[in-house]
Design a protein around this motif. Structure first.
Motif, mmCIF file in Angstrom:
data_model
loop_
_atom_site.group_PDB
_atom_site.id
_atom_site.type_symbol
_atom_site.label_atom_id
_atom_site.label_comp_id
_atom_site.label_asym_id
_atom_site.label_seq_id
_atom_site.Cartn_x
_atom_site.Cartn_y
_atom_site.Cartn_z
ATOM 1 N N ASP A 140 -3.142 2.919 4.439
ATOM 2 C CA ASP A 140 -3.988 2.118 3.547
ATOM 3 C C ASP A 140 -4.386 2.920 2.311
ATOM 4 O O ASP A 140 -4.347 2.417 1.183
ATOM 5 N N ALA A 141 -4.783 4.172 2.541
ATOM 6 C CA ALA A 141 -5.179 5.034 1.424
ATOM 7 C C ALA A 141 -4.002 5.290 0.489
ATOM 8 O O ALA A 141 -4.164 5.345 -0.734
ATOM 9 N N PHE A 142 -2.807 5.448 1.047
ATOM 10 C CA PHE A 142 -1.607 5.669 0.243
ATOM 11 C C PHE A 142 -1.321 4.456 -0.638
ATOM 12 O O PHE A 142 -1.018 4.600 -1.831
ATOM 13 N N THR A 143 -1.438 3.256 -0.057
ATOM 14 C CA THR A 143 -1.170 2.036 -0.813
ATOM 15 C C THR A 143 -2.189 1.851 -1.931
ATOM 16 O O THR A 143 -1.841 1.443 -3.048
ATOM 17 N N VAL A 144 -3.456 2.142 -1.632
ATOM 18 C CA VAL A 144 -4.494 2.058 -2.660
ATOM 19 C C VAL A 144 -4.220 3.067 -3.775
ATOM 20 O O VAL A 144 -4.403 2.771 -4.957
ATOM 21 N N SER A 145 -3.761 4.260 -3.400
ATOM 22 C CA SER A 145 -3.434 5.282 -4.391
ATOM 23 C C SER A 145 -2.321 4.809 -5.316
ATOM 24 O O SER A 145 -2.348 5.075 -6.523
ATOM 25 N N LEU A 146 -1.338 4.110 -4.765
ATOM 26 C CA LEU A 146 -0.278 3.534 -5.592
ATOM 27 C C LEU A 146 -0.865 2.575 -6.626
ATOM 28 O O LEU A 146 -0.518 2.625 -7.809
ATOM 29 N N ILE A 205 -16.288 -5.068 6.858
ATOM 30 C CA ILE A 205 -16.744 -4.167 5.793
ATOM 31 C C ILE A 205 -15.582 -3.806 4.872
ATOM 32 O O ILE A 205 -15.702 -3.830 3.648
ATOM 33 N N ALA A 206 -14.434 -3.463 5.467
ATOM 34 C CA ALA A 206 -13.256 -3.103 4.676
ATOM 35 C C ALA A 206 -12.816 -4.270 3.798
ATOM 36 O O ALA A 206 -12.473 -4.087 2.624
ATOM 37 N N LEU A 207 -12.827 -5.493 4.348
ATOM 38 C CA LEU A 207 -12.426 -6.679 3.590
ATOM 39 C C LEU A 207 -13.337 -6.897 2.385
ATOM 40 O O LEU A 207 -12.859 -7.104 1.262
ATOM 41 N N VAL A 208 -14.649 -6.828 2.595
ATOM 42 C CA VAL A 208 -15.613 -7.067 1.517
ATOM 43 C C VAL A 208 -15.475 -6.015 0.419
ATOM 44 O O VAL A 208 -15.426 -6.343 -0.777
ATOM 45 N N LEU A 209 -15.402 -4.750 0.806
ATOM 46 C CA LEU A 209 -15.326 -3.672 -0.182
ATOM 47 C C LEU A 209 -14.044 -3.754 -1.000
ATOM 48 O O LEU A 209 -14.068 -3.634 -2.231
ATOM 49 N N LEU A 210 -12.912 -3.953 -0.329
ATOM 50 C CA LEU A 210 -11.627 -3.975 -1.031
ATOM 51 C C LEU A 210 -11.495 -5.214 -1.912
ATOM 52 O O LEU A 210 -10.940 -5.141 -3.014
ATOM 53 N N CYS A 211 -12.000 -6.346 -1.446
ATOM 54 C CA CYS A 211 -11.956 -7.556 -2.274
ATOM 55 C C CYS A 211 -12.850 -7.409 -3.504
ATOM 56 O O CYS A 211 -12.478 -7.828 -4.604
ATOM 57 N N PHE A 212 -14.007 -6.805 -3.308
ATOM 58 C CA PHE A 212 -14.917 -6.586 -4.438
ATOM 59 C C PHE A 212 -14.266 -5.696 -5.499
ATOM 60 O O PHE A 212 -14.268 -6.018 -6.692
ATOM 61 N N ILE A 217 -6.883 -6.354 -2.651
ATOM 62 C CA ILE A 217 -7.333 -7.535 -1.920
ATOM 63 C C ILE A 217 -6.432 -7.802 -0.715
ATOM 64 O O ILE A 217 -6.917 -8.114 0.386
ATOM 65 N N LEU A 218 -5.128 -7.664 -0.900
ATOM 66 C CA LEU A 218 -4.183 -7.892 0.201
ATOM 67 C C LEU A 218 -4.378 -6.879 1.321
ATOM 68 O O LEU A 218 -4.256 -7.221 2.509
ATOM 69 N N ILE A 219 -4.680 -5.629 0.958
ATOM 70 C CA ILE A 219 -4.948 -4.616 1.981
ATOM 71 C C ILE A 219 -6.173 -5.019 2.796
ATOM 72 O O ILE A 219 -6.190 -4.908 4.030
ATOM 73 N N GLY A 220 -7.210 -5.498 2.103
ATOM 74 C CA GLY A 220 -8.419 -5.940 2.792
ATOM 75 C C GLY A 220 -8.133 -7.054 3.779
ATOM 76 O O GLY A 220 -8.587 -7.008 4.928
ATOM 77 N N PHE A 221 -7.362 -8.068 3.344
ATOM 78 C CA PHE A 221 -7.026 -9.177 4.239
ATOM 79 C C PHE A 221 -6.096 -8.733 5.365
ATOM 80 O O PHE A 221 -6.170 -9.260 6.485
ATOM 81 N N ASN A 222 -5.232 -7.761 5.080
ATOM 82 C CA ASN A 222 -4.347 -7.258 6.123
ATOM 83 C C ASN A 222 -5.143 -6.559 7.223
ATOM 84 O O ASN A 222 -4.886 -6.755 8.418
ATOM 85 N N ILE A 223 -6.119 -5.735 6.817
ATOM 86 C CA ILE A 223 -6.979 -5.061 7.797
ATOM 87 C C ILE A 223 -7.747 -6.099 8.615
ATOM 88 O O ILE A 223 -7.850 -6.003 9.845
ATOM 89 N N PHE A 224 -8.274 -7.118 7.928
ATOM 90 C CA PHE A 224 -9.026 -8.168 8.611
ATOM 91 C C PHE A 224 -8.132 -8.930 9.587
ATOM 92 O O PHE A 224 -8.533 -9.249 10.712
#
Length: 200
Positions: free
Chosen positions: A29-35, A85-92, A182-189
């Motif tokens: 997840d961190a790698f994808t966000v870094s991209l 929590i992950a969904l809310v933070l990443l979507c925000f 946002i997609l990462i957040g929904f994927n985690i959820f």
């Protein structure tokens, strides 16, 4: 004696494989966000890349340690809210990136607060994983060190790769980066709830 050495080496090998697989899995997840963040850089900034990668690696290592300390007593509570929590933070943060009108990528997308929030959002799953470590008869220190180092390396490379891709995307880089968050957040959820199964 040879048989004992063989069994011991096999267990060590399996332990190393377990640690490496866990480290890579938690760092994805961190790698994808870094991209996605690298896409928003107008030009590469190695100090900023190190700063982001270090923060991601640090939190990715600290969360399992905290979870391991907490133990099984609060495991159900952690697992019941970490994905929310992950969904809310990443979507925000994703929406903020998409709708931000500030063209200064360095200030709008890479502030210390944003890096801090992203570090938590991408590592909160590791808190529950750390709780599961408390069930196992393993040493936590080698695991969290490996998780932190691998996350740091992958995130640093992710920012560099994302920057190269982002330079070809121009103004669409922030849009794509925000959508990815946002997609990462929904994927985690979805991994925790399986809510997409109701629509498929």
């Amino acid at each position: 004696m040879d048989m004992f050495d063989h069994i011991l080496s096999s267990r060590i090998c399996m332990s190393l494989i377990f640690i490496l697989m866990t480290s890579f899995a938690l760092s994805m997840d961190a790698f994808t966000v870094s991209l996605s963040k690298g896409m928003c850089l107008k030009k590469i900034d190695f100090k900023l890349a190190i700063k982001i990668a270090f923060s991601f690696g640090l939190f990715q290592a600290l969360m399992p340690l905290i979870g391991w300390k907490i133990g099984i007593e609060f495991s159900d509570c952690i697992k019941s809210i970490d994905h929310v929590i992950a969904l809310v933070l990443l979507c925000f943060l994703g929406c903020n990136m998409i709708f931000s009108k500030d063209d200064n990528s360095y200030s709008s997308s890479f502030g210390n607060f944003d890096i801090f929030i992203l570090s938590i959002a991408t590592s909160i799953d590791a808190l529950a994983v750390g709780v599961s470590f408390s069930f196992l008869n393993i040493s936590i220190i080698p695991i969290i060190l490996c998780i932190g180092i691998i996350t740091f390396i992958l995130c640093f490379l992710g920012i560099l790769i994302g920057n190269k891709v982002g330079s070809f995307l121009g103004n669409f880089a922030k849009l794509i980066g925000g959508v990815i968050l946002i997609l990462i957040g929904f994927n985690i959820f979805n991994e925790h709830t399986g809510f997409l199964n109701y629509f498929l």
